[in-house]
Motif scaffolding. Sequence first.
Motif, mmCIF file in Angstrom:
data_model
loop_
_atom_site.group_PDB
_atom_site.id
_atom_site.type_symbol
_atom_site.label_atom_id
_atom_site.label_comp_id
_atom_site.label_asym_id
_atom_site.label_seq_id
_atom_site.Cartn_x
_atom_site.Cartn_y
_atom_site.Cartn_z
ATOM 1 N N TYR A 40 48.656 47.485 36.106
ATOM 2 C CA TYR A 40 49.479 47.956 37.362
ATOM 3 C C TYR A 40 49.349 47.310 38.332
ATOM 4 O O TYR A 40 48.382 46.548 38.793
ATOM 5 C CB TYR A 40 48.674 49.421 37.683
ATOM 6 C CG TYR A 40 49.385 50.028 38.542
ATOM 7 C CD1 TYR A 40 50.228 51.180 38.389
ATOM 8 C CD2 TYR A 40 49.362 49.949 40.243
ATOM 9 C CE1 TYR A 40 51.224 51.932 39.236
ATOM 10 C CE2 TYR A 40 50.084 50.534 40.892
ATOM 11 C CZ TYR A 40 51.082 51.551 40.651
ATOM 12 O OH TYR A 40 51.910 52.335 41.639
ATOM 13 N N LYS B 10 37.284 50.613 49.872
ATOM 14 C CA LYS B 10 36.779 50.679 48.404
ATOM 15 C C LYS B 10 35.740 51.580 48.265
ATOM 16 O O LYS B 10 35.695 52.227 46.938
ATOM 17 C CB LYS B 10 36.660 49.096 48.046
ATOM 18 C CG LYS B 10 36.694 49.040 46.766
ATOM 19 C CD LYS B 10 36.575 47.618 46.306
ATOM 20 C CE LYS B 10 35.175 47.076 46.377
ATOM 21 N NZ LYS B 10 34.841 45.718 45.814
ATOM 22 N N VAL C 121 34.984 42.000 44.045
ATOM 23 C CA VAL C 121 33.735 41.473 43.639
ATOM 24 C C VAL C 121 33.813 40.629 42.147
ATOM 25 O O VAL C 121 33.531 39.396 42.013
ATOM 26 C CB VAL C 121 32.536 42.129 43.606
ATOM 27 C CG1 VAL C 121 31.456 41.667 43.162
ATOM 28 C CG2 VAL C 121 32.314 43.104 44.823
ATOM 29 N N TYR D 87 36.386 54.397 45.237
ATOM 30 C CA TYR D 87 35.404 54.532 43.960
ATOM 31 C C TYR D 87 34.821 56.101 44.045
ATOM 32 O O TYR D 87 34.601 56.657 42.876
ATOM 33 C CB TYR D 87 34.247 53.538 44.087
ATOM 34 C CG TYR D 87 34.543 52.298 43.163
ATOM 35 C CD1 TYR D 87 34.801 51.072 43.957
ATOM 36 C CD2 TYR D 87 34.876 52.306 41.809
ATOM 37 C CE1 TYR D 87 35.094 50.046 43.352
ATOM 38 C CE2 TYR D 87 35.000 51.231 41.337
ATOM 39 C CZ TYR D 87 35.197 49.905 41.776
ATOM 40 O OH TYR D 87 35.457 48.926 41.187
ATOM 41 N N SER E 24 33.229 44.727 39.193
ATOM 42 C CA SER E 24 32.157 44.019 39.136
ATOM 43 C C SER E 24 31.198 44.317 40.327
ATOM 44 O O SER E 24 30.174 43.592 40.642
ATOM 45 C CB SER E 24 32.223 42.521 39.001
ATOM 46 O OG SER E 24 32.679 42.304 37.617
ATOM 47 N N SER E 25 31.744 45.379 40.947
ATOM 48 C CA SER E 25 30.893 45.751 42.324
ATOM 49 C C SER E 25 29.798 46.872 41.946
ATOM 50 O O SER E 25 30.042 47.416 40.792
ATOM 51 C CB SER E 25 31.757 46.277 43.351
ATOM 52 O OG SER E 25 32.660 47.319 42.803
ATOM 53 N N ARG F 162 45.903 53.848 39.095
ATOM 54 C CA ARG F 162 45.088 53.893 40.433
ATOM 55 C C ARG F 162 45.442 55.385 41.058
ATOM 56 O O ARG F 162 46.316 55.843 40.885
ATOM 57 C CB ARG F 162 45.958 52.932 41.271
ATOM 58 C CG ARG F 162 45.816 51.348 41.223
ATOM 59 C CD ARG F 162 46.408 50.663 42.105
ATOM 60 N NE ARG F 162 46.567 49.142 41.850
ATOM 61 C CZ ARG F 162 47.272 48.375 42.494
ATOM 62 N NH1 ARG F 162 48.191 48.994 43.284
ATOM 63 N NH2 ARG F 162 47.211 47.059 42.182
HETATM 64 C C1 LIG Z 1 39.727 44.140 32.376
HETATM 65 C C2 LIG Z 1 40.533 44.565 33.895
HETATM 66 C C3 LIG Z 1 41.717 44.921 33.930
HETATM 67 C C4 LIG Z 1 42.126 45.236 35.327
HETATM 68 N N1 LIG Z 1 43.272 45.584 35.504
HETATM 69 C C5 LIG Z 1 43.828 45.736 36.656
HETATM 70 C C6 LIG Z 1 45.272 46.098 36.766
HETATM 71 O O1 LIG Z 1 46.151 46.266 35.848
HETATM 72 N N2 LIG Z 1 45.520 46.034 38.176
HETATM 73 C C7 LIG Z 1 44.777 46.087 39.313
HETATM 74 O O2 LIG Z 1 45.208 46.375 40.388
HETATM 75 N N3 LIG Z 1 43.318 45.981 39.340
HETATM 76 C C8 LIG Z 1 43.131 45.577 37.785
HETATM 77 N N4 LIG Z 1 41.819 45.334 37.779
HETATM 78 C C9 LIG Z 1 40.765 45.259 38.838
HETATM 79 C C10 LIG Z 1 39.845 46.279 38.969
HETATM 80 O O3 LIG Z 1 39.936 47.415 38.139
HETATM 81 C C11 LIG Z 1 39.395 46.643 40.350
HETATM 82 O O4 LIG Z 1 39.663 47.949 40.685
HETATM 83 C C12 LIG Z 1 38.922 45.641 41.249
HETATM 84 O O5 LIG Z 1 39.170 44.594 40.869
HETATM 85 C C13 LIG Z 1 37.813 46.288 42.373
HETATM 86 O O6 LIG Z 1 36.874 45.607 41.626
HETATM 87 P P1 LIG Z 1 35.241 45.139 42.149
HETATM 88 O O7 LIG Z 1 34.666 46.680 42.027
HETATM 89 O O8 LIG Z 1 34.803 44.211 41.207
HETATM 90 O O9 LIG Z 1 35.362 45.061 43.554
HETATM 91 C C14 LIG Z 1 41.345 45.168 36.214
HETATM 92 C C15 LIG Z 1 39.639 44.673 36.166
HETATM 93 C C16 LIG Z 1 39.537 44.478 34.935
HETATM 94 C C17 LIG Z 1 38.165 43.999 34.767
#
Ligand SMILES: Cc1cc2nc3c(=O)[nH]c(=O)nc-3n(C[C@H](O)[C@H](O)[C@H](O)COP(=O)(O)O)c2cc1C
Length: 389
Positions: free
Chosen positions: A49, A123, A277, A127, A177-178, A77
């Motif tokens: 997305y 953020k 993160v 969550y 990864s947060s 989302r």
């Molecule tokens: C395997 C994987 C796939 C993801 N796919 C998407 C995506 O399609 N679109 C998007 O906006 N974020 C994507 N993300 C980002 C995260 O879902 C996440 O919401 C964002 O990086 C916040 O992360 P944090 O908690 O590490 O700061 C993806 C993350 C991972 C690990």
Amino acid sequence: MTVEFISAINVNPGNELNGFASTAIDHPYFVKYARALDEGGFDYTLVPYGSGGHDPFTIASAITQHTTHLKPIVALRPNTIYPTVAAKALATLDQLSGGRAVVHFIAGGNDHEQAREGDRFTKDERYARQHEYIEILRRVWTETEAFDHKGEFYSFEDFVSYIRPVNGTIPISVGGSSDEAYRTGGQLGDIFGLWGEPLADTQHQIDRIASEARKAGRTDTPRTWVTFRPIIAPTEELAWEKAHRILEVLKDGSKASTLWNAKKFLNTNTTTGPANVGSQRLLEIASRGDLHDRALWTPTASATGAAGASTALVGTPETVAAAILDYVDLGADLISIRGYDNYNDAIDYGRFLIPLVRQELAHREATGQRGEVVAQPPLEDVLRERAAS
Ligand SMILES: Cc1cc2nc3c(=O)[nH]c(=O)nc-3n(C[C@H](O)[C@H](O)[C@H](O)COP(=O)(O)O)c2cc1C
């Protein structure tokens, strides 16, 4: 232990290397791509997305109508669709596909990108909303009587859905990864998605998620999904040549086709660097050195601001298969492999990489012993034959 493989769908030939401008769906290409994954040993495909991209639900339903077992992972989302509507849409997709729907939650790593669709939550709030959202989904899938919900982010009355998932529920994945991601995914996730880090760092993340699961009173833990960008070739030398060629194009940055411009959707080219993160960790790991463990290569992350899945595994199919098995040994049984030359790489992974991993796992299962990961026949011979024919 069975390992399942995940790819990411492409709706046209655009990728990060070829500067393909069109954002239109190339239907014959899309069907060819989906079928190549379905027939090439892949089990799942992520339907990502981005605020400017195609609707994952529509793409996912089309995937299921052109394939037999491939499971689409719908990236969702919460700010973009009301939870009761999402619950029914996922259950509809699940019925349409004979039980193949999976959903991956995106809390959203970047405020600017979230605000593009009106989401002004922090953020942390994103969550917390995601947590309530997941609980609502599960309740909508199981409740047979009308019910009211009054939560911090959502409230509705007298609602009941008649649309049931084929297997009673639908697998829910959480990525990030947060600390908030570990908490939400550890408490509620069936699957937890991670970007490819060195083995020790990955083990650390798996342990963090497991401790959140225990804290929540769970006796199980989410399955672990790890994501890589394999760069394979018949010899190590050729693989590294290919890797450095790809790196030059990524560094240039002008060749990323519109739909695959992750920097735009995830990091927005800020001088302050990525807000999420997961990307921050990858850049920190890249600052420690280029090559980690058997084959994990991080300059591809530095070149792209670690926007999304951006760490490579470089080498022959044997080397990369052995590297993947190292993560399987950590407990990761969902392996996402997406190339830079998307379609051709997906074909090569299906021919030369996935069979090697499965062959070795079958050998371990049968003998209780570890074998040497050797292609039968070696890729070199196959390509020499292919060139001669
Ligand atoms: C395997 C994987 C796939 C993801 N796919 C998407 C995506 O399609 N679109 C998007 O906006 N974020 C994507 N993300 C980002 C995260 O879902 C996440 O919401 C964002 O990086 C916040 O992360 P944090 O908690 O590490 O700061 C993806 C993350 C991972 C690990």
